[in-house]
Design an enzyme around this catalytic site. Structure first.
Site, mmCIF file in Angstrom:
data_model
loop_
_atom_site.group_PDB
_atom_site.id
_atom_site.type_symbol
_atom_site.label_atom_id
_atom_site.label_comp_id
_atom_site.label_asym_id
_atom_site.label_seq_id
_atom_site.Cartn_x
_atom_site.Cartn_y
_atom_site.Cartn_z
ATOM 1 N N TRP A 159 41.878 21.571 62.819
ATOM 2 C CA TRP A 159 40.482 21.257 62.530
ATOM 3 C C TRP A 159 40.390 20.559 61.179
ATOM 4 C CZ3 TRP A 159 41.965 25.927 64.712
ATOM 5 C CH2 TRP A 159 41.461 26.174 66.001
ATOM 6 N N HIS A 181 33.667 24.090 65.004
ATOM 7 C CA HIS A 181 33.519 24.445 66.412
ATOM 8 C C HIS A 181 32.421 25.505 66.510
ATOM 9 C CE1 HIS A 181 37.148 27.365 65.553
ATOM 10 N NE2 HIS A 181 36.239 27.403 64.633
ATOM 11 N N ARG A 207 33.677 17.309 62.170
ATOM 12 C CA ARG A 207 35.081 17.264 61.755
ATOM 13 C C ARG A 207 35.340 15.982 60.973
ATOM 14 N NH1 ARG A 207 38.124 19.487 67.256
ATOM 15 N NH2 ARG A 207 36.994 21.488 67.337
ATOM 16 N N GLN A 221 29.284 20.965 71.186
ATOM 17 C CA GLN A 221 30.245 21.841 71.839
ATOM 18 C C GLN A 221 29.485 23.027 72.425
ATOM 19 O OE1 GLN A 221 33.399 24.345 69.724
ATOM 20 N NE2 GLN A 221 34.636 22.620 70.429
ATOM 21 N N VAL A 264 42.604 33.245 71.200
ATOM 22 C CA VAL A 264 42.764 33.773 72.558
ATOM 23 C C VAL A 264 44.248 33.980 72.853
ATOM 24 C CG1 VAL A 264 40.642 32.753 73.479
ATOM 25 C CG2 VAL A 264 42.763 31.433 73.545
ATOM 26 N N ALA A 318 36.960 33.807 76.595
ATOM 27 C CA ALA A 318 36.166 32.807 75.877
ATOM 28 C C ALA A 318 36.568 31.429 76.364
ATOM 29 C CB ALA A 318 36.377 32.929 74.365
#
Length: 351
Positions: A159, A181, A207, A221, A264, A318
């Site tokens: 990022w 995000h 970004r 997003q 995740v 997610a």
């Protein structure tokens, strides 16, 4: 020219100018009067320019009289302009014919990004998800650390960040940023909501990166999160499979492949079979027959623990996607920058 002759000329000009002004009846003739008497080549201007031909002892009195006349004529012209305006306004107070058609009003349209965001939200809302929003200026703690991305972790290179000029009081490092995000809302929601949780989070992200046909420095997003007892990868796959069918059509095939996201475990990328070639391979899908639409995965146990949820009791999944990318796939758009160029030729296609 004697002094008395100079004063007489001023008086004569005053009489003629005021008489002419009294005959003015509209804005056009008033402008003509200004040109004739007080304009750059008007009679009063010529009189003032001729003061130099008078003896020095006569110039002050004649000049003062001429300047007084200029003020008088200007005030009279202003009053006449007001009277003309009032007369025209009174004349326009005729009854309005309400049976006449009104002026056509151009019809606006919903921006393609907004349209796609609404479609995505509607698809998940019908599956029991709530829609929430979060701050665009975010704390570093939520944007990174609460998502299993501590300081100096190599995953931060994923990022490119726009930092806010506000430093951490303890360490002297930047502590706020334009969120990269919508994932920070995962931690915020789990901190303040007792499971079961089913939410989606649409919002704008930022970004620090160069723009090209597939990248913008600001974009939308949509984050999704589900947490409860007994949630498995099967629930994730079933939810996203149903979403893909609702957005892209009931005949779409969906593929899940392993991918990495720090928050995740395991992580997957979700792709659909190419709607143009049907999976045979073409320019749109890069010859693979598949088009990636989002990243997803099971919520990392550390993320659950950091917000006070026992990962031995609760699990969750997610996912995150870019509405512009979804819109590009739906409408065959080949440059993401078109969404933000404000080109009416592009936008009118979606009106």
């Amino acid at each position: 020219m004697s002094e008395s002759a100079g004063i007489a000329r001023v008086d004569s000009l005053k009489s003629r100018a005021l008489d002419a002004l009294a005959a003015v009846s509209n804005a056009e003739s008033l402008e003509g009067w200004r040109v004739a008497f007080v304009g750059r080549r008007g009679e009063l201007t010529q009189l003032l320019r001729g003061l130099g031909s008078l003896p020095p002892e006569q110039r002050p009195e004649v000049g003062a009289a001429a300047n007084a006349l200029r003020r008088t004529l200007q005030a009279a012209a202003d009053e006449r302009a007001i009277a003309i305006h009032r007369a025209s306004s009174d004349a326009s107070d005729a009854p309005i014919d309400v049976t006449l058609p009104g002026w056509p009003i151009p019809r606006g349209g919903i921006h393609p990004t907004t349209r796609t965001v609404r479609e995505i939200c509607a698809a998940f809302s019908s599956m029991g998800f709530s829609v929430v929003e979060g701050p665009e200026i975010e704390l570093e703690r939520y944007n990174f650390e609460m998502l299993n991305i501590p300081k100096d972790h190599p995953a931060r290179d994923m990022w490119d960040t726009l930092w806010i000029d506000m430093e951490d009081a303890d360490e002297g490092n930047p502590s706020m940023l334009l969120r990269t995000h919508t994932s920070p809302m995962q931690a915020r929601i789990m901190e303040n909501t007792k499971p079961p949780i089913r939410v989606i989070v649409p919002g704008k992200c930022y970004r620090y990166e160069a723009t090209d046909p597939s990248h913008e420095w600001h974009f939308y997003q949509i984050e999704g999160l589900a947490v409860d007892r007994g949630i498995t990868m099967t629930d994730l796959k079933g939810t996203l499979y149903e979403f893909a069918r609702r957005i892209f059509g009931v005949d779409r095939q969906v593929r899940f492949r392993c991918d990495y996201f720090p928050f995740v475990e395991p992580g997957v990328d979700v792709s659909i079979d190419c709607f143009l070639c049907g999976g045979e391979g073409c320019r749109v899908c890069g010859g693979t027959g598949w088009i990636e639409i989002m990243g997803a995965g099971m919520v990392h146990p550390k993320v659950l623990a950091d917000v006070g949820l026992d990962p031995n009791i609760y699990t969750g999944f997610a996912f995150g996607m870019g509405p512009e990318r979804i819109a590009m796939l739906q409408h065959g758009i080949d440059d993401i920058r078109l969404f933000y160029a404000n080109d009416l030729r592009f936008l009118r296609q979606f009106g």
